[in-house]
Design a protein around this motif. Structure first.
Motif, PDB file in Angstrom:
ATOM      1  N   GLY A  14      24.661  42.751  36.507  1.00 31.37           N
ATOM      2  CA  GLY A  14      25.026  43.282  37.815  1.00 31.37           C
ATOM      3  C   GLY A  14      26.498  43.081  38.059  1.00 31.37           C
ATOM      4  N   ASP A  15      26.939  43.396  39.320  1.00 38.70           N
ATOM      5  CA  ASP A  15      28.352  43.198  39.646  1.00 38.70           C
ATOM      6  C   ASP A  15      28.750  41.740  39.497  1.00 38.70           C
ATOM      7  N   ASN A  16      27.841  40.848  39.816  1.00 34.57           N
ATOM      8  CA  ASN A  16      28.075  39.418  39.666  1.00 34.57           C
ATOM      9  C   ASN A  16      26.944  38.828  38.823  1.00 34.57           C
ATOM     10  N   PRO A  17      27.043  38.868  37.454  1.00 34.16           N
ATOM     11  CA  PRO A  17      25.984  38.379  36.569  1.00 34.16           C
ATOM     12  C   PRO A  17      25.679  36.910  36.835  1.00 34.16           C
ATOM     13  N   VAL A  18      24.403  36.540  36.636  1.00 33.19           N
ATOM     14  CA  VAL A  18      23.938  35.184  36.867  1.00 33.19           C
ATOM     15  C   VAL A  18      23.286  34.668  35.598  1.00 33.19           C
ATOM     16  N   LEU A  19      23.626  33.457  35.155  1.00 36.81           N
ATOM     17  CA  LEU A  19      22.991  32.810  34.011  1.00 36.81           C
ATOM     18  C   LEU A  19      21.861  31.931  34.511  1.00 36.81           C
ATOM     19  N   VAL A  20      20.630  32.229  34.043  1.00 37.20           N
ATOM     20  CA  VAL A  20      19.449  31.476  34.451  1.00 37.20           C
ATOM     21  C   VAL A  20      18.907  30.728  33.247  1.00 37.20           C
ATOM     22  N   LEU A  21      18.648  29.436  33.412  1.00 34.35           N
ATOM     23  CA  LEU A  21      17.994  28.621  32.389  1.00 34.35           C
ATOM     24  C   LEU A  21      16.542  28.433  32.793  1.00 34.35           C
ATOM     25  N   ILE A  22      15.621  28.871  31.918  1.00 37.42           N
ATOM     26  CA  ILE A  22      14.195  28.756  32.196  1.00 37.42           C
ATOM     27  C   ILE A  22      13.655  27.589  31.381  1.00 37.42           C
ATOM     28  N   ILE A  98      41.911  33.603  50.946  1.00 32.38           N
ATOM     29  CA  ILE A  98      41.531  34.179  49.652  1.00 32.38           C
ATOM     30  C   ILE A  98      40.928  33.073  48.799  1.00 32.38           C
ATOM     31  N   THR A  99      39.653  33.269  48.403  1.00 32.59           N
ATOM     32  CA  THR A  99      38.996  32.337  47.490  1.00 32.59           C
ATOM     33  C   THR A  99      39.143  32.884  46.074  1.00 32.59           C
ATOM     34  N   PRO A 100      39.701  32.118  45.128  1.00 33.79           N
ATOM     35  CA  PRO A 100      39.961  32.631  43.782  1.00 33.79           C
ATOM     36  C   PRO A 100      38.658  32.996  43.069  1.00 33.79           C
ATOM     37  N   PRO A 101      38.718  33.877  42.031  1.00 27.31           N
ATOM     38  CA  PRO A 101      37.515  34.309  41.322  1.00 27.31           C
ATOM     39  C   PRO A 101      37.023  33.229  40.355  1.00 27.31           C
ATOM     40  N   PHE A 102      35.738  33.334  40.001  1.00 22.87           N
ATOM     41  CA  PHE A 102      35.128  32.517  38.956  1.00 22.87           C
ATOM     42  C   PHE A 102      34.664  33.466  37.848  1.00 22.87           C
ATOM     43  N   GLY A 103      35.596  33.777  36.943  1.00 18.89           N
ATOM     44  CA  GLY A 103      35.284  34.682  35.844  1.00 18.89           C
ATOM     45  C   GLY A 103      35.250  36.141  36.239  1.00 18.89           C
ATOM     46  N   GLY A 104      35.476  36.446  37.520  1.00 18.72           N
ATOM     47  CA  GLY A 104      35.404  37.823  38.003  1.00 18.72           C
ATOM     48  C   GLY A 104      36.770  38.429  38.238  1.00 18.72           C
ATOM     49  N   ARG A 105      36.788  39.458  39.072  1.00 22.51           N
ATOM     50  CA  ARG A 105      38.007  40.208  39.316  1.00 22.51           C
ATOM     51  C   ARG A 105      38.905  39.473  40.308  1.00 22.51           C
ATOM     52  N   GLN A 106      40.203  39.564  40.065  1.00 21.04           N
ATOM     53  CA  GLN A 106      41.180  39.027  41.002  1.00 21.04           C
ATOM     54  C   GLN A 106      41.217  39.909  42.240  1.00 21.04           C
ATOM     55  N   VAL A 107      41.749  39.344  43.325  1.00 19.20           N
ATOM     56  CA  VAL A 107      41.894  40.131  44.539  1.00 19.20           C
ATOM     57  C   VAL A 107      42.946  41.212  44.316  1.00 19.20           C
ATOM     58  N   SER A 108      42.702  42.380  44.887  1.00 20.47           N
ATOM     59  CA  SER A 108      43.637  43.500  44.769  1.00 20.47           C
ATOM     60  C   SER A 108      44.168  43.862  46.146  1.00 20.47           C
ATOM     61  N   LYS A 109      45.253  44.615  46.139  1.00 23.88           N
ATOM     62  CA  LYS A 109      45.816  45.052  47.412  1.00 23.88           C
ATOM     63  C   LYS A 109      44.816  45.914  48.159  1.00 23.88           C
ATOM     64  N   GLU A 110      44.075  46.729  47.410  1.00 26.30           N
ATOM     65  CA  GLU A 110      43.095  47.600  48.046  1.00 26.30           C
ATOM     66  C   GLU A 110      41.997  46.792  48.742  1.00 26.30           C
ATOM     67  N   SER A 111      41.495  45.721  48.044  1.00 28.62           N
ATOM     68  CA  SER A 111      40.440  44.913  48.659  1.00 28.62           C
ATOM     69  C   SER A 111      40.973  44.143  49.861  1.00 28.62           C
ATOM     70  N   LEU A 112      42.243  43.738  49.807  1.00 23.90           N
ATOM     71  CA  LEU A 112      42.834  43.018  50.945  1.00 23.90           C
ATOM     72  C   LEU A 112      42.963  43.944  52.152  1.00 23.90           C
ATOM     73  N   ILE A 113      43.495  45.155  51.917  1.00 24.89           N
ATOM     74  CA  ILE A 113      43.642  46.122  53.021  1.00 24.89           C
ATOM     75  C   ILE A 113      42.278  46.489  53.572  1.00 24.89           C
ATOM     76  N   SER A 114      41.291  46.625  52.694  1.00 23.57           N
ATOM     77  CA  SER A 114      39.938  46.960  53.136  1.00 23.57           C
ATOM     78  C   SER A 114      39.374  45.858  54.038  1.00 23.57           C
TER      79      SER A 114
END
Length: 552
Positions: A14-22, A98-114
């Motif tokens: 997904g957009d934010n993958p999750v690692l699950v240990l069963i 702004i909370t920094p990413p954990f393995g994901g995308r950095q903040v962009s100007k577009e997301s900030l303006i949004s």
């Protein structure tokens, strides 16, 4: 490292993958993973930089050997940078986190303006700061938009145009070098038409603009009407200026001013009779027993007061002192100064300053009582003294342990007058309303033009309205005086036994001689809590001083 047979790894995409240990149930004898091994195993599955949920990891380690059924643990998640925008309560500023990413995308100007658009930030965006914030990749409540704060209006100002003389209270030197010991500058004289008080009208202020683009209304300044007092009038052609309508002495009362003449006397005795004067009085001698001075302004008595009544609408100064003879009354709407006060009743709306002694007196003071401030003996003994803002002396009580009662509390007479004025206002409002209804009815009749009752009733309504305005002004003044904070204390260098001290509903009685006593509502002279007790029935009136009535 090898994955234990009872452990399965699964990545939910997904957009934010999750690692699950069963974790499957397994015998307790089988070796379990510790935290270090588990974190290493997570890191081997392309989760570098992901958010590691330490709480889930710990839970897995604790439960791995006690499971009865298979259970999944969300131990890691890839997260994009998060942007949060908060608008201040007054809408003047917006703040960015702004909370920094954990393995994901950095903040962009577009997301900030949004993010700014989502909360409605449209005005005052600090564009120059955006590149730096994006390069940093994280921040905590940094201002990202700044609107225009409104400028509140200025309150109306009453400017006093006549100042006191610089030599007030000191002898005036004549042009020939001699000194006039009678001209002490205690009174200011003005001629007819002299400007006295100018009103600077309040302003409405300047509106601002919020970060949402909407206007922010300013707070308008408070109005303060210009009320002519006796001997004054509104200047012709200038409604904001108050001038003297008669020659005399101006007395400023905060919101208004009055002009009254001045009276000088040698003594007050059988040659003068009682004095009732709408001005200031200066007595070069003494006031003899049984006589009375009542003045609208200040009263200065160069000698003594012997068993007489002295009432002033301004301040009172008795340079010789007061021999009360159990019948003297000293009442002032301003300050009181005296060398000593003995066996008399004193009522003061300002401060009381006595050089040597207050003995066996009943005193009510809305300010502070200072005894011995200018180097006198400074002793208080006997009687009952109530002051709203504190009692300070060198010596309290006497070696004979004479009962001396000292109270710091609002004046009960002031509170009683406040309630009385409120009742008068309600009664006047009802009468005025009935009068206006009757006037409207008479004006609706066919013969109203020739009805003499209309003129009489109109005059009555005008008089009632004027009376109502004066009562409201008095009520406002009384409310301000009652609501003045009681922050004073009782302090002395020496205190004998038998001195009762009370501040509101807290009380202390000295049983032995003490030095350097300072008593307030929190500490006694040794720094410990003052003892508390309930007041007996005869002191209920004192306790009521601290229970302010509703002033609305």
């Amino acid at each position: 490292m090898a994955i234990p047979s009872y452990l399965k790894l699964k990545v939910h995409p997904g957009d934010n993958p999750v690692l699950v240990l069963i974790v499957d149930p397994h015998p307790p004898t089988q070796e379990s993973l510790n935290e270090q091994e588990l974190l290493a195993l997570i890191g081997e599955n392309e989760t570098e930089g992901w958010f590691i949920d330490k709480e889930q990891v710990g839970l897995l380690i604790r439960e791995q050997q006690s499971l009865k059924v298979s259970k999944g643990y969300r131990v890691a998640e890839r997260r994009d940078a998060m942007v949060q925008v908060e608008i201040s309560a007054d809408r003047v500023n917006a703040f960015l986190t702004i909370t920094p990413p954990f393995g994901g995308r950095q903040v962009s100007k577009e997301s900030l303006i949004s993010a700014l658009e989502e909360v409605g930030v449209k005005f005052g965006i600090l564009e120059s700061q955006i590149p730096d914030l994006l390069s940093r990749g994280e921040c905590q409540k940094v201002m990202i938009a700044e609107g225009l704060a409104p400028q509140d209006g200025q309150d109306a100002i009453l400017e006093q145009l006549v100042q006191e003389l610089g030599h007030k209270g000191r002898p005036q030197e004549r042009q020939d070098g001699t000194v006039d010991y009678r001209d002490l500058g205690l009174f200011i004289s003005v001629s007819k038409g002299t400007p006295l008080l100018r009103r600077h009208v309040p302003t409405v202020g300047t509106p601002g603009t919020g970060v949402d683009g909407q206007p922010i209304a300013p707070k308008p300044g408070k109005n303060c009407p210009l009320h002519p007092g006796p001997g004054t009038e509104i200047a012709e052609g200038d409604p904001e200026l108050l001038v003297a309508s008669v020659p005399g002495q101006p007395l400023f009362t905060g919101r208004s001013v009055k002009v009254i003449p001045k009276l000088e006397l040698g003594e007050v005795d059988f040659e003068t009779g009682d004095i009732d004067f709408d001005g200031s009085v200066y007595v070069r001698g003494s006031v003899q027993p049984g006589f009375k001075i009542k003045a609208a302004g200040d009263i200065v008595i160069a000698d003594t007061v012997d068993g007489a009544k002295v009432e002033a609408g301004g301040s009172i100064e008795v340079r010789g002192g007061v021999f009360g003879q159990h019948q003297a009354l000293i009442s002032s709407a301003g300050n009181i100064k005296a060398r000593f006060l003995h066996d008399c009743t004193v009522v003061c709306q300002g401060n009381i300053e006595v050089e040597d002694l207050i003995a066996n007196c009943s005193v009510t003071c809305e300010g502070v009582i200072e005894v011995g401030k200018r180097g006198g003996k400074g002793q208080i003994y006997g009687g009952r003294l109530l002051a709203c803002k504190g009692i300070h002396a060198r010596i309290l009580g006497s070696p004979s342990e004479m009962v001396t009662q000292l109270i710091v509390s609002p004046s009960p007479q002031l509170i009683a007058r406040h309630q009385e004025v409120k009742k008068e206002i309600l009664q006047s409002q009802r009468v005025l309303e009935d009068g206006r209804k009757s006037l409207d009815f008479l004006k609706g009749q066919r013969n109203h033009l020739s009805d003499p009752r209309i003129d009489a009733l109109t005059e009555t309504c005008i008089s009632l309205a004027d009376r109502l305005e004066k009562l409201k002004a008095e009520l406002e003044e009384l409310s301000e005086r009652i609501l003045a904070k009681t922050q004073g204390k009782i302090a002395a260098l020496q205190v004998y036994a038998g001195v009762s001290m009370q501040i509101c509903n807290r009380r202390k009685v000295t049983s032995t001689f003490v030095r350097d006593l300072s008593f307030d509502t929190t500490e006694d002279s040794q720094g410990s809590r003052a003892p508390e007790r309930s007041l007996p029935q005869e002191e209920v009136a004192d306790q009521q001083c601290c229970q302010h009535p509703s002033l609305l």
